[in-house]
Write a protein that holds these residues in place. Structure first.
Motif, PDB file in Angstrom:
ATOM      1  N   PRO A  85       0.813  -1.217   0.000  1.00 45.81           N
ATOM      2  CA  PRO A  85       0.000   0.000   0.000  1.00 45.81           C
ATOM      3  C   PRO A  85       0.849   1.270   0.000  1.00 45.81           C
ATOM      4  O   PRO A  85       0.474   2.271  -0.640  1.00 45.81           O
ATOM      5  CB  PRO A  85      -0.817  -0.118   1.289  1.00 45.81           C
ATOM      6  CG  PRO A  85      -0.900  -1.592   1.540  1.00 45.81           C
ATOM      7  CD  PRO A  85       0.449  -2.109   1.121  1.00 45.81           C
ATOM      8  N   LEU A  86       1.978   1.269   0.700  1.00 45.15           N
ATOM      9  CA  LEU A  86       2.846   2.443   0.737  1.00 45.15           C
ATOM     10  C   LEU A  86       3.309   2.804  -0.673  1.00 45.15           C
ATOM     11  O   LEU A  86       3.274   3.983  -1.066  1.00 45.15           O
ATOM     12  CB  LEU A  86       4.052   2.168   1.636  1.00 45.15           C
ATOM     13  CG  LEU A  86       5.063   3.299   1.806  1.00 45.15           C
ATOM     14  CD1 LEU A  86       4.456   4.449   2.613  1.00 45.15           C
ATOM     15  CD2 LEU A  86       6.324   2.792   2.492  1.00 45.15           C
ATOM     16  N   PHE A  87       3.715   1.809  -1.437  1.00 41.76           N
ATOM     17  CA  PHE A  87       4.282   2.075  -2.759  1.00 41.76           C
ATOM     18  C   PHE A  87       3.224   2.354  -3.823  1.00 41.76           C
ATOM     19  O   PHE A  87       3.570   2.696  -4.960  1.00 41.76           O
ATOM     20  CB  PHE A  87       5.197   0.925  -3.174  1.00 41.76           C
ATOM     21  CG  PHE A  87       6.549   1.019  -2.535  1.00 41.76           C
ATOM     22  CD1 PHE A  87       7.582   1.720  -3.150  1.00 41.76           C
ATOM     23  CD2 PHE A  87       6.783   0.448  -1.295  1.00 41.76           C
ATOM     24  CE1 PHE A  87       8.814   1.834  -2.546  1.00 41.76           C
ATOM     25  CE2 PHE A  87       8.026   0.558  -0.690  1.00 41.76           C
ATOM     26  CZ  PHE A  87       9.045   1.255  -1.317  1.00 41.76           C
ATOM     27  N   LYS A  88       1.960   2.262  -3.454  1.00 43.06           N
ATOM     28  CA  LYS A  88       0.922   2.661  -4.409  1.00 43.06           C
ATOM     29  C   LYS A  88       1.047   4.138  -4.760  1.00 43.06           C
ATOM     30  O   LYS A  88       0.654   4.564  -5.845  1.00 43.06           O
ATOM     31  CB  LYS A  88      -0.466   2.347  -3.847  1.00 43.06           C
ATOM     32  CG  LYS A  88      -0.759   0.846  -3.795  1.00 43.06           C
ATOM     33  CD  LYS A  88      -2.111   0.545  -3.184  1.00 43.06           C
ATOM     34  CE  LYS A  88      -3.229   0.773  -4.188  1.00 43.06           C
ATOM     35  NZ  LYS A  88      -4.521   0.265  -3.656  1.00 43.06           N
ATOM     36  N   ARG A  89       1.625   4.914  -3.853  1.00 42.23           N
ATOM     37  CA  ARG A  89       1.842   6.340  -4.162  1.00 42.23           C
ATOM     38  C   ARG A  89       2.898   6.487  -5.250  1.00 42.23           C
ATOM     39  O   ARG A  89       2.744   7.305  -6.165  1.00 42.23           O
ATOM     40  CB  ARG A  89       2.264   7.096  -2.903  1.00 42.23           C
ATOM     41  CG  ARG A  89       2.278   8.615  -3.087  1.00 42.23           C
ATOM     42  CD  ARG A  89       0.887   9.129  -3.392  1.00 42.23           C
ATOM     43  NE  ARG A  89       0.852  10.578  -3.560  1.00 42.23           N
ATOM     44  CZ  ARG A  89      -0.240  11.255  -3.885  1.00 42.23           C
ATOM     45  NH1 ARG A  89      -1.383  10.608  -4.074  1.00 42.23           N
ATOM     46  NH2 ARG A  89      -0.205  12.552  -4.021  1.00 42.23           N
ATOM     47  N   ARG A  90       3.964   5.719  -5.171  1.00 39.13           N
ATOM     48  CA  ARG A  90       4.980   5.784  -6.222  1.00 39.13           C
ATOM     49  C   ARG A  90       4.413   5.286  -7.551  1.00 39.13           C
ATOM     50  O   ARG A  90       4.772   5.789  -8.612  1.00 39.13           O
ATOM     51  CB  ARG A  90       6.219   4.988  -5.822  1.00 39.13           C
ATOM     52  CG  ARG A  90       7.315   4.989  -6.873  1.00 39.13           C
ATOM     53  CD  ARG A  90       8.670   4.658  -6.306  1.00 39.13           C
ATOM     54  NE  ARG A  90       9.283   5.816  -5.649  1.00 39.13           N
ATOM     55  CZ  ARG A  90      10.443   5.777  -4.990  1.00 39.13           C
ATOM     56  NH1 ARG A  90      11.097   4.628  -4.889  1.00 39.13           N
ATOM     57  NH2 ARG A  90      10.935   6.859  -4.433  1.00 39.13           N
ATOM     58  N   MET A  91       3.518   4.318  -7.498  1.00 40.33           N
ATOM     59  CA  MET A  91       2.869   3.858  -8.723  1.00 40.33           C
ATOM     60  C   MET A  91       2.087   4.994  -9.382  1.00 40.33           C
ATOM     61  O   MET A  91       2.073   5.115 -10.608  1.00 40.33           O
ATOM     62  CB  MET A  91       1.946   2.670  -8.413  1.00 40.33           C
ATOM     63  CG  MET A  91       2.692   1.418  -7.990  1.00 40.33           C
ATOM     64  SD  MET A  91       1.582   0.116  -7.381  1.00 40.33           S
ATOM     65  CE  MET A  91       2.783  -1.035  -6.693  1.00 40.33           C
ATOM     66  N   GLU A  92       1.459   5.816  -8.571  1.00 42.13           N
ATOM     67  CA  GLU A  92       0.769   6.986  -9.120  1.00 42.13           C
ATOM     68  C   GLU A  92       1.764   7.955  -9.734  1.00 42.13           C
ATOM     69  O   GLU A  92       1.515   8.540 -10.791  1.00 42.13           O
ATOM     70  CB  GLU A  92      -0.060   7.668  -8.029  1.00 42.13           C
ATOM     71  CG  GLU A  92      -1.244   6.845  -7.549  1.00 42.13           C
ATOM     72  CD  GLU A  92      -2.073   7.552  -6.506  1.00 42.13           C
ATOM     73  OE1 GLU A  92      -1.687   8.672  -6.081  1.00 42.13           O
ATOM     74  OE2 GLU A  92      -3.119   7.004  -6.112  1.00 42.13           O
ATOM     75  N   HIS A  93       2.906   8.141  -9.076  1.00 41.85           N
ATOM     76  CA  HIS A  93       3.947   9.019  -9.616  1.00 41.85           C
ATOM     77  C   HIS A  93       4.448   8.515 -10.967  1.00 41.85           C
ATOM     78  O   HIS A  93       4.842   9.317 -11.830  1.00 41.85           O
ATOM     79  CB  HIS A  93       5.136   9.097  -8.652  1.00 41.85           C
ATOM     80  CG  HIS A  93       4.828   9.786  -7.368  1.00 41.85           C
ATOM     81  ND1 HIS A  93       5.620   9.663  -6.240  1.00 41.85           N
ATOM     82  CD2 HIS A  93       3.807  10.605  -6.993  1.00 41.85           C
ATOM     83  CE1 HIS A  93       5.116  10.369  -5.261  1.00 41.85           C
ATOM     84  NE2 HIS A  93       4.015  10.949  -5.684  1.00 41.85           N
ATOM     85  N   LEU A  94       4.469   7.197 -11.141  1.00 46.44           N
ATOM     86  CA  LEU A  94       5.021   6.600 -12.362  1.00 46.44           C
ATOM     87  C   LEU A  94       3.935   6.200 -13.359  1.00 46.44           C
ATOM     88  O   LEU A  94       4.206   5.467 -14.303  1.00 46.44           O
ATOM     89  CB  LEU A  94       5.859   5.370 -12.002  1.00 46.44           C
ATOM     90  CG  LEU A  94       7.081   5.614 -11.114  1.00 46.44           C
ATOM     91  CD1 LEU A  94       7.800   4.303 -10.822  1.00 46.44           C
ATOM     92  CD2 LEU A  94       8.043   6.609 -11.768  1.00 46.44           C
ATOM     93  N   ALA A  95       2.738   6.715 -13.179  1.00 47.49           N
ATOM     94  CA  ALA A  95       1.627   6.323 -14.050  1.00 47.49           C
ATOM     95  C   ALA A  95       1.863   6.714 -15.503  1.00 47.49           C
ATOM     96  O   ALA A  95       1.402   6.019 -16.420  1.00 47.49           O
ATOM     97  CB  ALA A  95       0.327   6.943 -13.548  1.00 47.49           C
ATOM     98  N   ASN A  96       2.562   7.806 -15.741  1.00 49.94           N
ATOM     99  CA  ASN A  96       2.758   8.278 -17.114  1.00 49.94           C
ATOM    100  C   ASN A  96       4.226   8.410 -17.502  1.00 49.94           C
ATOM    101  O   ASN A  96       4.537   8.928 -18.577  1.00 49.94           O
ATOM    102  CB  ASN A  96       2.054   9.630 -17.308  1.00 49.94           C
ATOM    103  CG  ASN A  96       0.556   9.497 -17.189  1.00 49.94           C
ATOM    104  OD1 ASN A  96      -0.078   8.737 -17.922  1.00 49.94           O
ATOM    105  ND2 ASN A  96      -0.026  10.218 -16.246  1.00 49.94           N
ATOM    106  N   GLU A  97       5.099   7.956 -16.635  1.00 48.25           N
ATOM    107  CA  GLU A  97       6.532   8.038 -16.917  1.00 48.25           C
ATOM    108  C   GLU A  97       7.244   6.912 -16.186  1.00 48.25           C
ATOM    109  O   GLU A  97       7.071   6.741 -14.984  1.00 48.25           O
ATOM    110  CB  GLU A  97       7.085   9.388 -16.456  1.00 48.25           C
ATOM    111  CG  GLU A  97       8.561   9.579 -16.761  1.00 48.25           C
ATOM    112  CD  GLU A  97       9.065  10.946 -16.328  1.00 48.25           C
ATOM    113  OE1 GLU A  97      10.272  11.112 -16.179  1.00 48.25           O
ATOM    114  OE2 GLU A  97       8.218  11.855 -16.137  1.00 48.25           O
TER     115      GLU A  97
END
Length: 227
Positions: free
Chosen positions: A67-79
């Motif tokens: 769950p913590l890294f779901k934020r980084r997944m959002e950061h990397l959604a388009n890059e």
């Protein structure tokens, strides 16, 4: 169980394709727990007891931190992690359709050949972008090749369905994991470990918050986690 426990204790175990002596994660784990079955890591990924994602670099991580890294997944959604912009959504749809129908697949299941030095074929780029965005997960490995699958078939629902943290929660949570895993770190060390782009300037307010909450202690030159 021993491998998963050690990954949780360390917080992150980096993967590396270079194997002059052995793969980096095998050296890291075997020097701490002794010899172990090479298939154990793949089995743990398949069962959703650990997961693979972009932490310091590509790392094995305790499933509790998904769950913590779901934020980084959002950061990397388009890059992508390495800066490539997301494109070729049509290729992504083809890749996703095959995985939905056939189950977990390695990149070699798709036609074409990647060129040297990250010259990836379109399907490889699509797989990697979907993985970075959290739209695919790693369901194990064949040799050292990732097996890509739908997250709902790999990640336990308890962790998959937890909302992504805020930016502040992500930075503070990840900074705390870094200090706990490494034992003691400077602010610069936290930024480097976590790959926070803003360096110490970005880390400082989050470290201050962790200190205020009594989760870490500031020594003259570094931070240590409270027991």
């Amino acid at each position: 169980a021993e491998v998963a426990h050690e990954i949780a204790r360390l917080g992150a175990v980096q993967l590396d394709s270079i194997a002059t002596v052995d793969r980096a994660h095998r050296i890291t784990l075997s020097t701490r727990i002794g010899g172990y079955d090479e298939k154990a890591v793949s089995a743990l990924l398949t069962r959703g007891e650990i997961f693979e994602y972009w932490a310091h670099e590509a790392c094995l991580l305790p499933i509790q931190d998904y769950p913590l890294f779901k934020r980084r997944m959002e950061h990397l959604a388009n890059e992508h992690w390495w800066g490539r912009k997301r494109q070729a959504r049509d290729v992504e749809e083809v890749v996703l359709a095959r995985i939905r129908d056939e189950g977990a697949l390695p990149v070699r299941a798709f036609e074409g050949k990647s060129e040297p030095m990250w010259g990836w074929k379109p399907e490889k780029r699509a797989l990697e972008q979907l993985f970075a965005a959290g739209e695919l997960a790693i369901a194990g490995r064949q040799g050292f090749q990732r097996l890509y699958d739908l997250p709902e078939r790999v990640i336990p629902a308890t962790y998959l369905n937890t909302p992504a943290p805020t930016d502040d929660e992500f930075h503070r949570g990840y900074a705390l994991r870094a200090v706990q895993g490494r034992g003691a770190l400077t602010e610069a060390g936290i930024a480097e470990h976590c790959r926070f782009r803003g360096g110490t300037r970005e880390v400082r307010p989050h470290v201050d918050a962790l200190i205020a909450d009594g989760l870490v202690v500031a020594l003259p030159s570094m931070m240590v986690a409270r027991p």
